[in-house]
Each structure stands twice: as structure tokens, then as C-alpha cells.
Design a protein around this motif. Structure first.
Motif, short mmCIF file in Angstrom:
data_model
loop_
_atom_site.label_atom_id
_atom_site.label_comp_id
_atom_site.label_asym_id
_atom_site.label_seq_id
_atom_site.Cartn_x
_atom_site.Cartn_y
_atom_site.Cartn_z
N CYS A 137 -2.89 12.67 54.20
CA CYS A 137 -1.58 12.63 53.15
C CYS A 137 -1.86 11.34 52.03
CB CYS A 137 -0.16 12.37 53.57
SG CYS A 137 1.07 12.95 52.45
N SER A 138 -2.41 11.70 50.82
CA SER A 138 -2.37 10.78 49.78
C SER A 138 -1.19 10.70 49.16
CB SER A 138 -3.40 11.25 48.57
OG SER A 138 -2.77 12.47 47.94
N GLU A 139 -1.05 9.24 48.44
CA GLU A 139 0.08 9.00 47.71
C GLU A 139 0.43 10.10 46.76
OE1 GLU A 139 2.27 6.76 47.88
OE2 GLU A 139 1.35 5.35 49.12
N GLU A 140 -0.52 10.87 45.99
CA GLU A 140 -0.16 11.94 45.01
C GLU A 140 0.53 13.16 45.82
OE1 GLU A 140 -2.32 14.54 42.07
OE2 GLU A 140 -3.55 13.71 43.42
N LEU A 141 -0.09 13.33 47.32
CA LEU A 141 0.41 14.69 47.87
C LEU A 141 1.60 14.01 48.49
CD1 LEU A 141 -0.13 17.36 49.06
CD2 LEU A 141 -1.45 16.41 50.96
N ALA A 142 1.99 12.99 48.96
CA ALA A 142 3.18 12.27 49.31
C ALA A 142 4.25 12.95 48.33
CB ALA A 142 3.09 11.13 49.69
N SER A 172 -5.82 20.52 43.13
CA SER A 172 -6.48 19.36 43.90
C SER A 172 -6.29 19.49 45.44
CB SER A 172 -5.53 18.28 43.41
OG SER A 172 -5.60 17.83 41.93
N TYR A 173 -5.39 20.50 45.71
CA TYR A 173 -5.00 20.31 47.09
C TYR A 173 -5.24 22.00 47.58
CZ TYR A 173 -3.57 15.69 46.66
OH TYR A 173 -3.61 14.27 46.49
N THR A 174 -6.12 22.26 48.65
CA THR A 174 -6.29 23.48 49.10
C THR A 174 -4.99 23.86 50.25
OG1 THR A 174 -7.66 22.78 51.09
CG2 THR A 174 -8.54 23.27 49.01
N TYR A 175 -4.85 25.24 50.37
CA TYR A 175 -3.81 25.33 51.31
C TYR A 175 -3.92 25.07 52.78
CZ TYR A 175 -0.67 28.41 54.09
OH TYR A 175 0.44 29.04 54.81
N THR A 176 -5.22 24.88 53.11
CA THR A 176 -5.53 24.37 54.28
C THR A 176 -5.54 22.76 54.34
OG1 THR A 176 -7.07 26.13 54.73
CG2 THR A 176 -7.32 24.11 56.22
N ARG A 177 -5.62 22.17 53.37
CA ARG A 177 -5.51 20.64 53.35
C ARG A 177 -3.90 20.41 53.52
NH1 ARG A 177 -6.99 15.82 50.67
NH2 ARG A 177 -5.55 14.22 51.10
N ILE A 178 -3.01 21.21 52.84
CA ILE A 178 -1.62 20.88 52.93
C ILE A 178 -1.07 21.13 54.21
CG2 ILE A 178 0.65 21.75 52.10
CD1 ILE A 178 -1.05 22.17 49.32
N SER A 179 -1.44 22.41 54.94
CA SER A 179 -0.78 22.69 56.26
C SER A 179 -1.45 21.83 57.20
CB SER A 179 -1.42 24.07 56.55
OG SER A 179 -2.92 24.26 56.76
N ARG A 180 -2.71 21.18 57.18
CA ARG A 180 -3.21 20.16 58.13
C ARG A 180 -2.38 18.97 57.93
NH1 ARG A 180 -8.43 21.00 57.51
NH2 ARG A 180 -8.44 19.63 55.65
N THR A 181 -1.90 18.64 56.75
CA THR A 181 -1.01 17.46 56.49
C THR A 181 0.17 17.50 57.03
OG1 THR A 181 -2.51 16.91 54.36
CG2 THR A 181 -0.33 15.75 54.75
N LEU A 182 1.03 18.60 56.82
CA LEU A 182 2.23 18.87 57.27
C LEU A 182 2.17 18.87 58.81
CD1 LEU A 182 3.51 21.70 54.81
CD2 LEU A 182 4.15 19.18 54.95
N LEU A 183 1.20 19.62 59.62
CA LEU A 183 1.07 19.36 60.89
C LEU A 183 1.10 18.14 61.33
CD1 LEU A 183 0.84 21.23 63.15
CD2 LEU A 183 -1.72 21.18 62.88
N HIS A 184 0.11 17.16 60.70
CA HIS A 184 0.01 15.83 61.09
C HIS A 184 1.33 15.19 61.07
CE1 HIS A 184 -4.28 15.68 59.99
NE2 HIS A 184 -4.14 16.03 61.08
N MET A 185 2.43 15.39 60.02
CA MET A 185 3.57 14.79 60.30
C MET A 185 4.51 15.34 61.29
SD MET A 185 4.33 15.26 55.96
CE MET A 185 3.46 14.11 54.70
N LEU A 186 4.42 16.58 61.73
CA LEU A 186 5.20 17.31 62.81
C LEU A 186 4.59 16.59 64.07
CD1 LEU A 186 7.25 19.25 64.00
CD2 LEU A 186 5.11 21.04 63.77
N LEU A 187 3.27 16.48 64.04
CA LEU A 187 2.55 16.01 65.33
C LEU A 187 2.78 14.39 65.60
CD1 LEU A 187 -0.24 18.37 65.91
CD2 LEU A 187 2.01 18.45 66.82
#
Length: 418
Positions: free
Chosen positions: A279-284, A308-323
Motif C-alpha cells: 500500500c503506497s501513500e497514493e493508494l492509501a 496505476s493500480y491493477t485489480y490484483t494489486r488492490i485486492s492483495r493490498t486490501l487482503l494484507h489489511m484484513l490479515l
């Protein structure tokens, strides 16, 4: 002793996976096959269709001798870290002689050339990469453009086709991470493509199988043939295991994360988002700005998707937040050598000689009982196992609260022995 290693998700295990194991054994003359498999959460940022123990059972029923769990830090990471974690786990067994992997192309020389460019980063590649990133494209797109500019002797159309395949990308990353004393063995993928959702082929994709399951009107019963079509897509042993999971309502899809993900995101203070892996500052800031529109996990990923952000990059980032996987923890795990333990999910009884050899040669302790792990290695690496246990508990809690499964955890779950 010849031992071939495979890094996989088996989500779920299908005909192509069985063909790969059989082909690798034939080509290498391997005495044993070790699989390093993702646990309950996967590289695309989604939960596994069924639990790691059931998927390990599928693999062991269809040709594998030992299944080790890929730590969740790498199972849910980018292709580079996924491959590095998997390769290092195999290396640390001390017994693997060959690494087997699939790809859409059969040109191992080309894949090696691309892996060398990415590993050595020659000046031309770095220049083209930076130029592409300045244009605002995503990193995967920029990297592809830089590779295209650094290779000669191939048509642009062919190279783009190679670089657009997830299996080829992983193969390249495996080659980057592989030490010189382990021989790479490429098995060209047969049948349907990675994203193909049709079941017409003898070797359909895992995506097609999942699609058929999630679109099925009901779970199969003794008299319900709604999933009979999958019989031709999977080995009989794996099919029976999967159908049993479906009958028991013990399967999961990305939508099952929606409620707990929504609560998790709302519970953060604004400054916390950027602490998490990928999660970059921009994505945050993008996540924070769109949070009031949250309806469910998948539509939120789609809403956040951009140039700038693919669907997979976003889903992976959100999963990291959940986990609760933070960037500094990933850095610490890398510093600890990626694989400071070898976590056993299952093995075949007739592979006792393999286990004995690993215990003798491994550079990381072999863990067969979770309760024993604190005494097996130094305390500073405990956080990696504890993260595996924590994320498995989240998966199981969703199965319990949403699917009616009995409460369980990695302490009470038995490894698979066939």
C-alpha cells in the motif's frame, strides 16, 4: 536421491496439475515430489476455495509425496516474493534437485533471458523502466515495456504474448530465484489458458472450475448432478474431495470477505492504511477517499482499479489489511531468509525415507506439530509462524460464522497422512 519440487496453489487441483507431476517425474526420474503450497489465502489477494488441508489431500492423492505450506507473507505477495519464498522453502529442505514449473511457452531459453534481465538490471532496462514509470503506468506495465526494449531476436507481438501470461511471469520469477545447483524443468501448459472459464478442454483452468462451482444453483447432493461436468476436469480423487467440501458447505469465494473487510477498513485511523504491505501513500489516499462507497470486496477492488493500480494489486493490498500484514513485517521476514521453518501440511506414509533425509539435510526445522514450533527455532522468527496461525484463524472463523463449520484452528487440525 532425486527430488523434484513444485510451487503451487492448487485452487483446486485439476487434470493439468496431475499431468505436470507425472511429466516431471518422467523427465527427471525423481524418486519423490515435494510441493510448496499456499495456505488459506492466495497470491491474487483472495481466499482459497477450500482449506489448505483439503487441497494438500488432493495433491497427495494425485502424485505428491510431501506438501509444505508457503508462509502467508509470500503466499499473498507479488509474483517476485511468491516465487522467492517458494524457491527458498524448497532449497532449505536440502534435498531438492529439480524445480518443476508450468508456462504457456516451451521456450526455456527465452524465459531465462528475461529472468537475467530482471535479475541483473542492465542500464538499458533501467532507463526504459524509469521512462515508463514517469508516464504514470503501473509497475507491471512499465516492466513489460522495459523488457521489450531490452530483448532482440523476437517479434514484439510474441514477446507481449509471453509477458502477458501469469504462468510465464511466475516461471521467470522462479528462474530469477533459483540457485545454480537446482535444475529447472519446464512443462508447457496444456489445454485452456489461465483466465479461460470454459470447461470444454481436457485440461481446463482452475478459474473455469471455480466459475462452475460459484455459478452452480446449489451444492450437489446424492441426487444432484449440477457439478458432474467437473468430473472430466479433475482427477477422480481430487473431485471427490472437492465435492465433499461443497456438500459440507466448506468452500469460500472472494465475496465471503465482504463483511469482515468492510469492518476492518472502517476500523482504521487514516494514517494506518499506508503501513500495510503493497500500500503506497497514493493508494492509501485512494482507499480512504472511496471508503464511503464500499459495498462489497470485489466491487470495491473494481472501483479502485486505475491506470496505476491493477485489480490484483488492490485486492492483495486490501487482503494484507484484513490479515494485518504490515510492510515492515514483510521486510523482517525477508531478512530472516524467507523460509526459517518448513511447515508440513501432509505427507504419504511411503515417503518416510524422504522425511528422514530432510531432517538430516534441511537448513530449517521441519514442523509437523504446531504446538512444538516455539522450541524449534529462534524467537525472532516466531512472528512468521504466528502470522500463519492468525490468518488461518480468520479463514476458519469465516467458515464457522458464515458457513456453519465447527470451530477449528491450526492447533486442532491434523496434518494429512495418506
Amino acid at each position: 536421491m532425486k527430488v523434484v519440487g513444485i510451487i503451487a496453489e492448487y485452487n483446486p487441483f485439476h487434470n493439468g496439475h496431475k499431468y505436470q507431476i507425472e511429466e516431471l517425474r518422467k523427465r527427471t526420474g525423481a524418486d519423490y515430489c515435494i510441493v510448496v503450497m499456499s495456505g488459506n489465502f492466495l497470491q491474487r489477494g483472495v481466499p482459497a476455495l477450500c482449506s489448505k488441508y483439503e487441497r494438500a489431500r488432493m495433491a497427495l492423492s494425485c502424485g505428491a509425496d510431501l506438501v509444505l505450506e508457503l508462509p502467508v507473507f509470500w503466499a499473498t505477495a507479488s509474483a517476485e516474493l511468491f516465487a522467492k519464498g517458494g524457491v527458498q522453502t524448497l532449497v532449505n529442505t536440502g534435498v531438492v534437485t529439480h524445480l518443476g514449473f508450468g508456462a504457456e511457452t516451451d521456450d526455456l531459453g527465452l524465459l531465462k533471458s528475461i529472468s537475467s534481465i530482471l535479475k541483473d538490471e542492465p542500464e538499458e532496462y533501467v532507463f526504459e523502466l524509469r521512462k515508463a514509470l514517469r508516464k504514470g503506468v503501473s509497475f507491471p506495465v512499465a516492466r513489460k515495456q522495459a523488457i521489450l526494449a531490452s530483448l532482440s531476436g523476437y517479434s514484439t507481438e510474441y514477446l507481449e504474448e509471453v509477458l502477458d501470461s501469469p504462468n510465464n511471469i511466475l516461471a521467470i520469477e522462479y528462474l530469477k530465484a533459483l540457485p545454480a545447483d537446482i535444475t529447472p524443468v519446464l512443462v508447457q501448459r496444456k489445454g485452456a489458458g489461465y483466465h479461460d472459464t470454459t470447461l470444454d478442454s481436457e485440461f481446463p483452468s482452475a478459474s473455469a472450475i471455480r466459475d462452475a462451482i460459484f455459478k452452480s444453483p446449489a451444492s450437489p447432493s446424492d441426487s444432484d448432478n449440477s457439478l458432474e461436468v467437473l468430473k472430466n476436469a479433475m482427477p477422480a480423487e481430487a473431485y471427490e474431495i472437492l465435492v465433499n467440501c461443497i456438500k459440507q458447505n466448506a468452500i469460500m469465494e472472494p465475496a465471503d470477505l465482504s463483511a469482515i473487510m468492510g469492518y476492518r477498513l472502517l476500523s482504521f485511523h487514516k494514517r494506518e492504511f499506508s503501513l500495510y504491505a503493497d500500500c503506497s501513500e497514493e493508494l492509501a489516499n485512494t482507499i480512504k477517499n472511496h471508503l464511503s462507497n464500499y459495498r462489497d470486496f470485489e466491487s470495491f477492488c473494481q472501483e479502485l482499479k486505475s491506470k496505476s493500480y491493477t485489480y490484483t494489486r488492490i485486492s492483495r493490498t486490501l487482503l494484507h489489511m484484513l490479515l494485518d500484514i504490515k510492510e515492515h513485517e514483510v521486510s523482517c521476514a525477508r531478512q530472516e531468509g524467507y523460509a526459517p521453518y518448513l511447515r508440513v501440511l501432509g505427507f504419504r506414509k511411503d515417503a518416510s525415507a524422504l522425511l528422514a533425509e530432510i531432517k538430516k539435510e534441511a537448513s530449517s526445522p521441519l514442523i509437523t506439530k504446531v504446538a512444538d514450533y516455539p522450541s524449534c527455532f529462534i524467537p525472532r522468527t516466531h512472528f512468521m509462524v504466528e502470522k500463519d496461525l492468525h490468518t488461518s484463524a480468520i479463514y476458519q472463523q469465516i467458515l464457522t460464522t458464515q458457513k456453519g463449520q465447527p470451530p477449528a484452528n491450526d492447533y486442532t487440525s491434523q496434518i494429512v497422512i495418506l
